[in-house]
Design an enzyme around this catalytic site. Structure first.
Site, PDB file in Angstrom:
ATOM      1  CE  LYS A 282     -73.816 -14.604 -19.584  1.00 42.61           C
ATOM      2  NZ  LYS A 282     -72.412 -14.938 -19.366  1.00 42.61           N
TER       3      LYS A 282
ATOM      4  N   GLY B 285     -71.423 -14.533 -15.237  1.00 39.71           N
ATOM      5  CA  GLY B 285     -72.328 -14.208 -14.130  1.00 39.71           C
ATOM      6  C   GLY B 285     -71.597 -13.696 -12.898  1.00 39.71           C
TER       7      GLY B 285
HETATM    8  C1  G6Q Z   1     -71.584 -17.451 -12.468  1.00 42.93           C
HETATM    9  C2  G6Q Z   1     -72.437 -18.541 -12.835  1.00 42.93           C
HETATM   10  C3  G6Q Z   1     -73.682 -18.680 -12.013  1.00 42.93           C
HETATM   11  C4  G6Q Z   1     -74.838 -17.823 -12.489  1.00 42.93           C
HETATM   12  C5  G6Q Z   1     -76.132 -18.321 -11.844  1.00 42.93           C
HETATM   13  C6  G6Q Z   1     -77.318 -17.486 -12.235  1.00 42.93           C
HETATM   14  O1  G6Q Z   1     -70.580 -17.155 -13.057  1.00 42.93           O
HETATM   15  O2  G6Q Z   1     -72.678 -18.472 -14.186  1.00 42.93           O
HETATM   16  O3  G6Q Z   1     -73.483 -18.438 -10.647  1.00 42.93           O
HETATM   17  O4  G6Q Z   1     -74.595 -16.479 -12.188  1.00 42.93           O
HETATM   18  O5  G6Q Z   1     -76.325 -19.660 -12.193  1.00 42.93           O
HETATM   19  O6  G6Q Z   1     -77.479 -17.506 -13.611  1.00 42.93           O
HETATM   20  P1  G6Q Z   1     -78.412 -16.464 -14.325  1.00 42.93           P
HETATM   21  O7  G6Q Z   1     -77.842 -15.110 -14.104  1.00 42.93           O
HETATM   22  O8  G6Q Z   1     -78.434 -16.855 -15.769  1.00 42.93           O
HETATM   23  O9  G6Q Z   1     -79.767 -16.575 -13.691  1.00 42.93           O
END
Ligand code: G6Q
Length: 538
Positions: free
Chosen positions: A206, A266
């Site tokens: 993300k 995420g």
């Molecule tokens: C989920 C969290 C977390 C996130 C990861 C990866 O809700 O936000 O698990 O998905 O830290 O983050 P990125 O997608 O930004 O790499």
């Protein structure tokens, strides 16, 4: 104390608990032949049986009344209407929009977000069709055979779980891999089985700044370019991210990047771009079925009265055990090898969402939030930790998840699997008395050890077949259950600040492990460990 715990129905529940906490499930079943009918729900081809819970009709009625008084319906409305219910990050929570299969517009900041969502879905369709048909060529003209998703947390657990669960729907020409850990073994284990000219990397992040993902993505890029040169990146790398700028900087063509938005957390992102590996695996039509299943669950959650609403019931039961019985954990027990990653996926959905110590009014909570979720596929779990479920001293509510049919099932295997699933929830509930053991001629001195007190609560979710639609429905069921728990506890289920601290501290220590930097100030233990690591590092 949260105002929800001061409500009249909560007070009534407290009294009801004191009067009924010794209730016996065996007796409740004996007394009421209609108990199963009353305490189960049929949702299309999914049966939710919650009759083996430590509840009476009155408990259920009081729990639902508590949800009414806590204005759960208003909170649910706020979720679906895109209000900024992730209040610590000032964000709407609209993963439901990603699977909105109706014509209804969804407005965020005055703008209908559905056209953008559908545009990305269409772009995913075109891309996944190309990869699946072999028309998407690697740099040297080979069709893709290996798809490697690089991402962590929410950018890994959902797609990894779903791809594994729906393996029966995948073409044999493609193999799917998931790399998440910054430990290089994770990437190496995958690359050992791949060839650069037929491997496609999906970089799911993300933020596109997550350390683990960016390190893995860079190493994968080097592996590829060492073999095929820089120019090959455009054929072998795509990105799923909200941060187009960083994607471009990494060298991925904007045409090969799939967007999502801040209103998608995420851990709820598999329904959109982060689900690209899943769409490639099962094809666009099946992916739409997956969304349809979730959308059906959204409708069910939105419309049904609380006493017939599966996510509401699961959420309230979870609260019944954590607030009244002081249960601190919950087990997820899928009887399907395809669901082997479901416990890990639900661990994040439940624990990252509801492990919070501050409420909506920014006050420290004075009641337990979240439970420790663990689990394992049946029957493997039966031969390890189920002992504690049966005869241990903790109250651990269990969820049995049991798909009944599968494509080309072998009855030699499938029937024993199903029999075990059904037997376990029965055994947990019934237990075994000394009298029953005596009838089996068990020696008197062994009886205390071989007694089972029973009365252990469980839900069973029986699914006709684990189709894409059924999986979508199941995942959305748990997402909404977690929302219900968070809403009733008056916490923000959609942030994850707890993840941030570790990330920040790791960034601080990293340069200290690299030579020549001035150490920051640490406690004696951490400093001692840093010194030891530095002395040992080769
Ligand atoms: C989920 C969290 C977390 C996130 C990861 C990866 O809700 O936000 O698990 O998905 O830290 O983050 P990125 O997608 O930004 O790499």
């Amino acid at each position: 104390m949260s105002e929800n715990l001061r409500l009249p129905a909560y007070q009534a529940l407290t009294k009801h608990f004191e009067q009924n906490k010794q209730m016996s499930l065996r007796q409740l079943f004996e007394k009421d032949p209609q108990r199963f009918q009353k305490m189960s729900l049929l949702l299309e081809d999914m049966l939710l049986d919650f009759s083996k819970n430590l509840i009476t009709d009155e408990t259920l009625q009081l729990l639902c009344q508590w949800a009414q008084e806590a204005r759960l319906a208003d909170k649910r409305e706020a979720l679906f209407q895109g209000q900024k219910i992730n209040f610590s990050q000032h964000r709407a929570v609209l993963h439901t929009a990603l699977r909105n299969r109706t014509e209804t517009p969804i407005i965020v900041d005055g703008k209908n977000i559905m056209p953008e969502i559908n545009e990305v879905l269409e772009k995913m369709k075109i891309f996944s069709d190309l990869v699946r048909s072999g028309m998407w060529k690697g740099y040297t003209g080979h069709a893709i055979q290996n798809v490697v998703n690089i991402g962590i947390g929410g950018s890994d657990l959902g797609p990894k779980m779903a791809v594994e669960a729906l393996r029966d729907y995948q073409p044999s020409s493609l193999t799917f891999h998931f790399v998440s850990n910054v430990d290089k073994r994770d990437l190496e284990r995958v690359l050992e089985t791949c060839q650069p000219d037929n491997t496609l990397f999906l970089i799911a992040s993300k933020t596109f700044t997550t350390q683990e993902t960016m390190i893995n993505a860079r190493s994968a890029r080097k592996w590829l370019t060492d073999a095929l040169g820089e120019d090959a990146v455009k054929n072998h790398f795509v990105a799923m991210s909200t941060n187009i700028e960083a994607v471009r900087e990494f060298g991925i063509d904007e045409r090969n990047s799939f967007a999502f938005w801040d209103f998608v957390g995420g851990r709820f992102s598999v329904w959109g771009a982060v689900g690209l590996s899943l769409m490639i695996a099962i094809g666009y039509d099946n992916f739409i079925q997956f969304l349809e299943g979730a959308c059906e669950m959204d409708r069910h959650f939105y419309r049904e009265p609380f006493e017939k609403n599966a996510p509401v019931i699961l959420g309230l039961l979870s609260l019944w055990y954590s607030l009244f019985y002081k249960a601190e954990s919950a087990a997820v027990l899928p009887y399907d090898e395809g669901l082997k990653y479901l416990p890990a996926y639900l661990q994040q959905i439940e624990m990252e969402s509801n492990g919070k110590d501050v409420d909506a009014q920014r006050q420290d909570v004075t009641y337990p939030t979240g439970v420790v979720v663990f689990g394992e596929t049946g029957t493997n779990g039966q031969h390890s930790f189920y002992q504690l479920l049966h005869q241990g001293t903790h109250l651990i509510p269990c969820d049995f998840i049991v798909p009944i049919n599968r494509i080309e099932a072998d009855p030699e295997h499938q029937l024993p699997l199903l029999a075990n699933a059904l037997a376990q929830s029965e055994a947990l509930m019934r237990g075994k008395t000394a009298e029953e053991l005596r009838q089996e001629q068990v020696p008197e001195d062994e009886i205390p050890f071989r007694c089972f007190k029973g009365n252990h609560p469980s839900n069973s979710i029986l699914i006709e077949q684990l189709t894409p639609k059924a999986l979508g429905r199941l995942m959305a069921l748990y997402e909404h259950k977690v929302f219900v728990v968070g809403a009733m506890l008056n916490i923000d289920s959609f942030d994850q600040w707890g993840v941030e601290l570790g990330k920040q501290l790791a960034k601080k220590i990293l340069p200290e492990l690299q030579a020549g930097t001035t150490p920051a100030k640490h406690d004696a233990s951490t400093q001692g460990q840093i010194d030891f690591v530095k002395a040992q590092l080769r």
